[in-house]
Design a protein around this motif. Sequence first.
Motif, PDB file in Angstrom:
ATOM      1  N   ASP A 106       0.890  -1.126  -0.120  1.00 49.50           N
ATOM      2  CA  ASP A 106      -0.027  -0.205   0.174  1.00 49.50           C
ATOM      3  C   ASP A 106       0.698   1.332  -0.032  1.00 49.50           C
ATOM      4  OD1 ASP A 106      -2.398  -1.816   0.398  1.00 49.50           O
ATOM      5  OD2 ASP A 106      -2.475  -1.308   2.236  1.00 49.50           O
ATOM      6  N   LEU A 107       1.915   1.249   0.932  1.00 50.18           N
ATOM      7  CA  LEU A 107       2.860   2.348   0.896  1.00 50.18           C
ATOM      8  C   LEU A 107       3.601   2.662  -0.531  1.00 50.18           C
ATOM      9  CD1 LEU A 107       4.301   4.981   2.526  1.00 50.18           C
ATOM     10  CD2 LEU A 107       5.839   3.109   3.243  1.00 50.18           C
ATOM     11  N   ALA A 108       4.016   1.426  -0.913  1.00 47.08           N
ATOM     12  CA  ALA A 108       4.657   1.747  -2.274  1.00 47.08           C
ATOM     13  C   ALA A 108       3.861   1.970  -3.318  1.00 47.08           C
ATOM     14  CB  ALA A 108       5.184   0.170  -2.609  1.00 47.08           C
ATOM     15  N   GLU A 109       2.603   1.656  -3.314  1.00 47.77           N
ATOM     16  CA  GLU A 109       1.867   2.103  -4.272  1.00 47.77           C
ATOM     17  C   GLU A 109       1.644   3.585  -4.169  1.00 47.77           C
ATOM     18  OE1 GLU A 109      -2.275   0.847  -6.658  1.00 47.77           O
ATOM     19  OE2 GLU A 109      -2.164   0.421  -4.575  1.00 47.77           O
ATOM     20  N   SER A 110       1.491   4.189  -3.002  1.00 49.11           N
ATOM     21  CA  SER A 110       0.923   5.381  -2.628  1.00 49.11           C
ATOM     22  C   SER A 110       2.305   6.494  -2.953  1.00 49.11           C
ATOM     23  CB  SER A 110       0.837   5.800  -1.304  1.00 49.11           C
ATOM     24  OG  SER A 110       2.118   5.853  -0.412  1.00 49.11           O
ATOM     25  N   LEU A 111       3.607   5.715  -3.192  1.00 45.22           N
ATOM     26  CA  LEU A 111       4.747   6.307  -3.503  1.00 45.22           C
ATOM     27  C   LEU A 111       5.014   6.342  -5.057  1.00 45.22           C
ATOM     28  CD1 LEU A 111       6.860   5.352  -0.478  1.00 45.22           C
ATOM     29  CD2 LEU A 111       5.949   7.623  -1.060  1.00 45.22           C
ATOM     30  N   GLY A 112       4.176   5.658  -5.837  1.00 41.03           N
ATOM     31  CA  GLY A 112       4.387   5.520  -7.366  1.00 41.03           C
ATOM     32  C   GLY A 112       4.556   4.285  -7.750  1.00 41.03           C
ATOM     33  N   ALA A 113       4.818   3.145  -7.025  1.00 41.78           N
ATOM     34  CA  ALA A 113       5.011   1.848  -7.419  1.00 41.78           C
ATOM     35  C   ALA A 113       3.947   1.209  -8.339  1.00 41.78           C
ATOM     36  CB  ALA A 113       5.358   0.842  -6.253  1.00 41.78           C
ATOM     37  N   ASP A 114       4.294   0.477  -9.548  1.00 43.31           N
ATOM     38  CA  ASP A 114       3.426  -0.311  -9.899  1.00 43.31           C
ATOM     39  C   ASP A 114       3.136  -1.628  -9.662  1.00 43.31           C
ATOM     40  OD1 ASP A 114       1.700  -1.431 -11.910  1.00 43.31           O
ATOM     41  OD2 ASP A 114       3.374  -1.422 -13.712  1.00 43.31           O
ATOM     42  N   VAL A 115       2.010  -1.631  -8.833  1.00 44.81           N
ATOM     43  CA  VAL A 115       1.735  -2.858  -7.875  1.00 44.81           C
ATOM     44  C   VAL A 115       1.235  -4.146  -8.647  1.00 44.81           C
ATOM     45  CG1 VAL A 115       1.603  -1.488  -5.785  1.00 44.81           C
ATOM     46  CG2 VAL A 115      -0.390  -2.154  -7.064  1.00 44.81           C
ATOM     47  N   ARG A 116       0.989  -3.892 -10.004  1.00 43.50           N
ATOM     48  CA  ARG A 116       0.603  -4.841 -10.893  1.00 43.50           C
ATOM     49  C   ARG A 116       1.592  -5.256 -11.851  1.00 43.50           C
ATOM     50  NH1 ARG A 116      -2.942  -1.608  -9.051  1.00 43.50           N
ATOM     51  NH2 ARG A 116      -4.913  -2.330  -8.254  1.00 43.50           N
ATOM     52  N   ALA A 117       2.903  -4.895 -11.551  1.00 41.77           N
ATOM     53  CA  ALA A 117       4.020  -5.445 -12.745  1.00 41.77           C
ATOM     54  C   ALA A 117       3.998  -6.809 -12.469  1.00 41.77           C
ATOM     55  CB  ALA A 117       5.350  -4.594 -12.325  1.00 41.77           C
ATOM     56  N   LYS A 118       4.645  -7.299 -13.638  1.00 45.76           N
ATOM     57  CA  LYS A 118       4.581  -8.847 -13.536  1.00 45.76           C
ATOM     58  C   LYS A 118       5.435  -9.438 -12.738  1.00 45.76           C
ATOM     59  CE  LYS A 118       5.408 -12.603 -16.947  1.00 45.76           C
ATOM     60  NZ  LYS A 118       6.268 -13.385 -16.015  1.00 45.76           N
ATOM     61  N   ALA A 119       6.768  -8.577 -12.128  1.00 43.11           N
ATOM     62  CA  ALA A 119       7.542  -9.080 -11.058  1.00 43.11           C
ATOM     63  C   ALA A 119       6.927  -9.375  -9.937  1.00 43.11           C
ATOM     64  CB  ALA A 119       8.591  -8.286 -11.036  1.00 43.11           C
ATOM     65  N   VAL A 120       5.794  -8.744  -9.548  1.00 41.40           N
ATOM     66  CA  VAL A 120       5.155  -8.738  -8.378  1.00 41.40           C
ATOM     67  C   VAL A 120       4.225  -9.540  -8.330  1.00 41.40           C
ATOM     68  CG1 VAL A 120       4.124  -7.458  -6.656  1.00 41.40           C
ATOM     69  CG2 VAL A 120       5.959  -6.395  -7.648  1.00 41.40           C
TER      70      VAL A 120
END
Length: 343
Positions: free
Chosen positions: A182-196
């Motif tokens: 949640d925090l990473a996404e708020s900071l701009g992370a693509d939380v649906r990237a294939k790696a994750v």
Amino acid sequence: MRTARAIRPTRRGLLAMGGAVGLGAVLAACGDSDGKDAGSGGSKSADAGPWSFKDDRGKTAEAKSVPKNIVAFTGVAAALHDYGIEVKAVFGPTKTKDGKADVQAGDLDVSKVEILGNVWGEFNVEKYAALGPELLVTAMWEKDALWYVPDQSKDKILKPAPSVALWAARTTIPKAIQRHEDLAESLGADVRAKAVTDAKARFEKAAARLRAAAKSKPDLKVLIGSASQDLFYVTLAKTAADTLYFQELGVKFVEPKVNSAGFFEELSWENVDKYQADIIMMDNRSSALQPEALTSRPTWTRLPAVKAGQVIPRTTEPIFSYDKCAPILEDLAKAIEDAKKAA
């Protein structure tokens, strides 16, 4: 700056130093998180407008734009890195005495981050302020206590930038991962990237494997241990995110008679055989004695799990990303699959 030895240990200090953290002996109730699909491994352009994030203290950190100049506890920084969010500086165990990356640093390039403090009680306040921080992030093992942020300088540290604290105790691995995501996404992370999403799939597969392994060997008992020069600590499984989750998956743990703090039992080396177990999970942090350093202690070598060769490392402070937690589940599943009844 003073090191942990120069500071009178608090309950949190004991957790951080060697054995007492042995099994995440901690004090607080965990904060739940909103469920979202996990996934990341890269960052994306964040909105330029106002930013806010409600942390596990119930406090909302706010900024005029998404923070970029981030300072974080080493383990949290390592989790953010797995989502593609980089920090400028860290505090907490980052480098070992030989200059290599500490286990809590994960995949961080420790040569490229500013290290404000490497041990308990050490935090260079002046250097921190000079960095112009936009956000401070750390873990929380006790209610409202910021992990590795020294109490004596906390007020100065919290002045330059908003802070975020995320539970590392009395929660489970999946919940803790979600909050870091949640925090990473708020900071701009693509939380649906294939790696994750791939890492999440691996994690879920590993969880199913561990559940099956535990079910197939219901008589196996696991002891959670951490060693110091004078004491051996046996931790209560429900007090840490990893072992509470393993318990939910069916793993059976030794239940020590905990001290007044409620998290672990301290045993002298003469009494280390108080509990018999088939597998021993030993604190892998650099602050704790490792099994190879215990071979000269007769009471250790006589333990059934030790004689059976069923002593495994325990990642006492997990890096809360799917990528780092999946192998933890896989390793424990294999240990149970391969173990025999020893006690």
